[in-house]
Design a protein around this motif. Structure first.
Motif, short mmCIF file in Angstrom:
data_model
loop_
_atom_site.label_atom_id
_atom_site.label_comp_id
_atom_site.label_asym_id
_atom_site.label_seq_id
_atom_site.Cartn_x
_atom_site.Cartn_y
_atom_site.Cartn_z
N UNK A 63 0.56 -0.77 -0.05
CA UNK A 63 -0.22 -0.09 -0.46
C UNK A 63 1.12 1.07 0.70
N UNK A 64 1.89 1.63 1.06
CA UNK A 64 2.57 2.90 1.16
C UNK A 64 3.60 2.62 -0.06
N UNK A 65 3.64 1.27 -1.19
CA UNK A 65 4.49 1.81 -2.59
C UNK A 65 3.79 2.11 -3.39
N UNK A 66 3.10 1.47 -3.29
CA UNK A 66 1.71 1.95 -4.09
C UNK A 66 1.49 3.06 -4.15
N UNK A 67 1.34 3.38 -3.39
CA UNK A 67 0.85 5.26 -3.10
C UNK A 67 1.68 6.32 -3.46
N UNK A 68 2.92 5.46 -2.80
CA UNK A 68 4.17 6.30 -3.31
C UNK A 68 4.30 6.46 -5.10
N UNK A 69 4.67 5.16 -5.95
CA UNK A 69 3.90 4.65 -6.62
C UNK A 69 3.42 5.48 -7.98
N UNK A 70 2.01 5.54 -6.84
CA UNK A 70 1.22 7.11 -8.03
C UNK A 70 1.77 8.15 -7.56
N UNK A 71 2.41 8.65 -6.49
CA UNK A 71 1.94 10.35 -6.92
C UNK A 71 3.63 10.47 -7.53
N UNK A 72 4.63 9.49 -7.47
CA UNK A 72 5.61 9.54 -8.41
C UNK A 72 4.99 9.93 -9.61
N UNK A 73 4.58 8.80 -10.40
CA UNK A 73 3.88 8.64 -11.75
C UNK A 73 2.71 10.52 -11.36
N UNK A 74 2.32 10.62 -11.17
CA UNK A 74 1.60 11.87 -11.34
C UNK A 74 2.65 12.86 -11.73
N UNK A 121 5.44 12.49 -12.85
CA UNK A 121 6.29 12.34 -14.04
C UNK A 121 5.39 12.93 -14.89
N UNK A 122 3.71 12.14 -14.85
CA UNK A 122 2.74 12.60 -15.74
C UNK A 122 2.65 14.67 -16.13
N UNK A 123 3.69 15.35 -15.05
CA UNK A 123 3.34 16.72 -14.91
C UNK A 123 4.33 17.17 -15.52
N UNK A 124 5.37 16.24 -15.54
CA UNK A 124 6.95 17.01 -15.80
C UNK A 124 7.02 16.54 -17.59
N UNK A 125 5.92 15.51 -17.52
CA UNK A 125 6.08 14.87 -19.40
C UNK A 125 4.89 16.18 -20.52
N UNK A 126 4.24 16.38 -19.18
CA UNK A 126 2.98 17.67 -19.58
C UNK A 126 4.35 19.34 -20.01
N UNK A 127 4.89 19.62 -18.71
CA UNK A 127 5.36 20.40 -18.79
C UNK A 127 6.35 20.26 -20.26
#
Length: 553
Positions: A171-182, A184-190
């Motif tokens: 759970x902790x890893x997936x939450x952190x992974x989701x935050x990192x993924x978001x 990354x998405x914002x970084x890619x959009x930028x």
């Protein structure tokens, strides 16, 4: 851009390391609490046969947690090693507690949970493979080997601890992974926005090596080459052949000094130039910004042609005025001469009416001659044909002569004219006629715009090598809007009656004569409070010593 990207990557790696460190610390804490609780309740103290394997299993999990926390600080290789360590620890703990059916069987999934804790997609496959390998080894152990068991009272607590650590770890890893993924998405959009800006900005931006070969490009099409067409080619494809040595020199200068720029003709033979700005980057390559300046060249060429035409027209106008002024003065002098003879009745008496007409003809001719002389002087100055006749003279004498000349006009206008001149001589190297013309125009203007019973004061003084002439009146004054325009040819101030009193050339001639001598003219005025005009000319031959002044008038 590269430095900013490196900083962002470093921050992301630091965040991943911190997340992995906390995750392992939480896992180690759960193991420690479970072991302490079991020991406190006597569930681990029933005999050496059961004690050693259970403690070894918990120790394997704790060791994996500690080792993983340390390895998470060593970048991607260290985190991969931590995932593999969890695979060994999971398989070992499962082996020591009864295999796939034992209470710690859930720890076979620990490698996958650890991979999510590091928030790195590249480790997910490794974690999954390590988890499957641990589960497969545990299943074979259970089927083929006699495995140690766990005390019945401790088994539920161990199962709860194993399931809790794996579940919460995932759970902790997936939450952190989701935050990192978001992120990354914002970084890619930028990054996409930046790329979109690069593609549509008006310059052609390129990264080139020291020889000028284009490594990557983005932006506008220049000289029929788009960014993708230019990649792998030389910058020399953009410029004309005769410009290649200049381009090579600019590249060499950039390598040596860090930056360079040049203008060069395009290779397509168009009329104009390209502007290249080169700058070295930290990697040893060169960033080039190429701008198509052909439209600017055409615009500047058109403006230059218009400027030349305007100057030719202005010079033609000045020549025309100079010629016309000269042609007009000859008959006008004759008119004034004959009218003067008639005024003085040199050949006999005239009737009163004829005498009045002769007086009017002479006054009008005098006014017209003054106007023609002003136009002639201004046209010569504008045509740059006016030459100063420099001589050494006492500036007081020139100003005093003008005061005597203007005394009659001042008396007729009912204006008190006075001069304030120093006692000591003011030797000047200047054009005597120009200095007298400056004083004449300033005093004449002051008298025209000063009402009856007013006063005009002319002050002459020296400061170092500067001759200062100040003409102050108590006249109607000048509005601020008009004050900004005065000094330009044919510009006048005041109402229609006041503008009819002059041609608008007086102050412009004063300013022009002052500038020809290297001096300046300033005007200070307020409506209803009079006007003060100051002319400063750096023409005195020696430093002026303050002396008592004498008044003339």
């Amino acid at each position: 851009m590269a430095r900013a990207g490196s900083t962002s990557s470093t921050k992301r790696q630091d965040g991943d390391a911190a997340g992995g460190l906390l995750w392992h610390a939480g896992w180690a804490l759960a193991i420690a609490l479970t072991a302490g609780g079991l020991a406190a309740n006597g569930m681990l103290d029933t005999g050496p046969t059961l004690l050693a394997p259970t403690l070894l299993a918990l120790g394997a999990g704790g060791a994996a947690a500690g080792l993983g926390a340390i390895l998470s600080l060593f970048g991607a290789p260290g985190r991969a090693a931590a995932v593999l360590a969890w695979g060994l620890a999971g398989a070992g703990a499962c082996h020591l507690t009864g295999g796939i059916a034992g209470p710690l069987a859930a720890w076979c999934l620990a490698p996958a949970a650890a991979a999510t804790a590091f928030r790195n997609r590249d480790l997910l496959a490794l974690g999954g493979a390590a988890a499957l390998a641990a589960a497969a080894v545990s299943a074979l152990d259970t089927a083929l080997l006699p495995l140690p068991g766990v005390e019945a009272a401790a088994a539920p607590w161990l199962s709860l601890m194993a399931l809790s650590t794996v579940t919460l770890g995932f759970a902790a890893g997936l939450v952190g992974f989701q935050g990192a993924n978001q992120r990354d998405v914002r970084r890619r959009e930028k990054a996409d926005q930046v790329l979109e800006l690069l593609r549509h900005q008006p310059l052609l931006l390129a990264t080139v090596d020291r020889s000028g070969r284009v490594l990557g490009a983005a932006g506008a099409v220049i000289a029929d080459y788009g960014p993708h067409q230019l990649e792998g080619r030389s910058l020399g494809h953009l410029v004309a052949e005769h410009e290649l040595p200049g381009l090579a020199a600019a590249l060499h200068t950039t390598v040596r000094e860090g930056q360079a720029s040049l203008y060069c003709a395009p290779t397509d033979g168009g009329d104009g130039w390209l502007e290249l700005t080169l700058k070295a980057n930290a990697s040893g390559n060169i960033v080039a910004a190429i701008r198509d300046a052909r439209e600017q060249f055409a615009r500047e060429k058109r403006l230059e042609a218009e400027r030349v035409t305007a100057e030719q027209q202005n010079a033609g106008k000045s020549r025309f005025l100079a010629n016309m002024s000269h042609e007009l003065r000859t008959p006008l002098n004759a008119i004034m001469g004959f009218s003067d003879i008639m005024r003085q009745r040199l050949f006999g008496p005239l009737g009163d009416r004829y005498a009045e007409y002769a007086e009017l003809i002479h006054e009008s001719g005098t006014h017209l001659l003054e106007l023609i002389n002003d136009v002639l002087d201004m046209s010569k100055i504008e045509a740059e044909r006016f030459e100063l006749s420099i001589e050494t003279f006492d500036a007081r004498d020139a100003i005093a002569a003008v005061l005597r000349l203007m005394r009659g006009q001042a008396d007729r206008a009912g204006v008190h004219l006075r001069g304030v001149l120093p006692i000591a001589p003011l030797q000047a190297d200047a054009d005597r006629r120009a200095v007298k013309q400056i004083a004449l125009n300033l005093i004449s203007n002051a008298l025209k715009f000063t009402p009856r019973n007013g006063s005009v004061t002319v002050t002459v003084q020296g400061h170092g090598d500067t001759l200062e002439l100040i003409v102050a009146d108590t006249g109607v004054g000048i509005a601020q809007d008009d004050l900004d325009r005065l000094g330009r040819p044919f510009e006048q101030a005041g109402d229609a009656d006041q503008r009819a009193a002059g041609s608008g050339l007086g102050l412009s001639l004063v300013r022009a004569f002052a500038r020809l001598h290297g001096g300046e003219m300033t005007v200070e005025s307020s409506v209803g409070e009079g006007t003060t005009v100051t002319v400063r000319l750096p023409v005195l031959t020696e430093d002026a010593i303050p002396e008592p002044r004498r008044r003339n008038g």
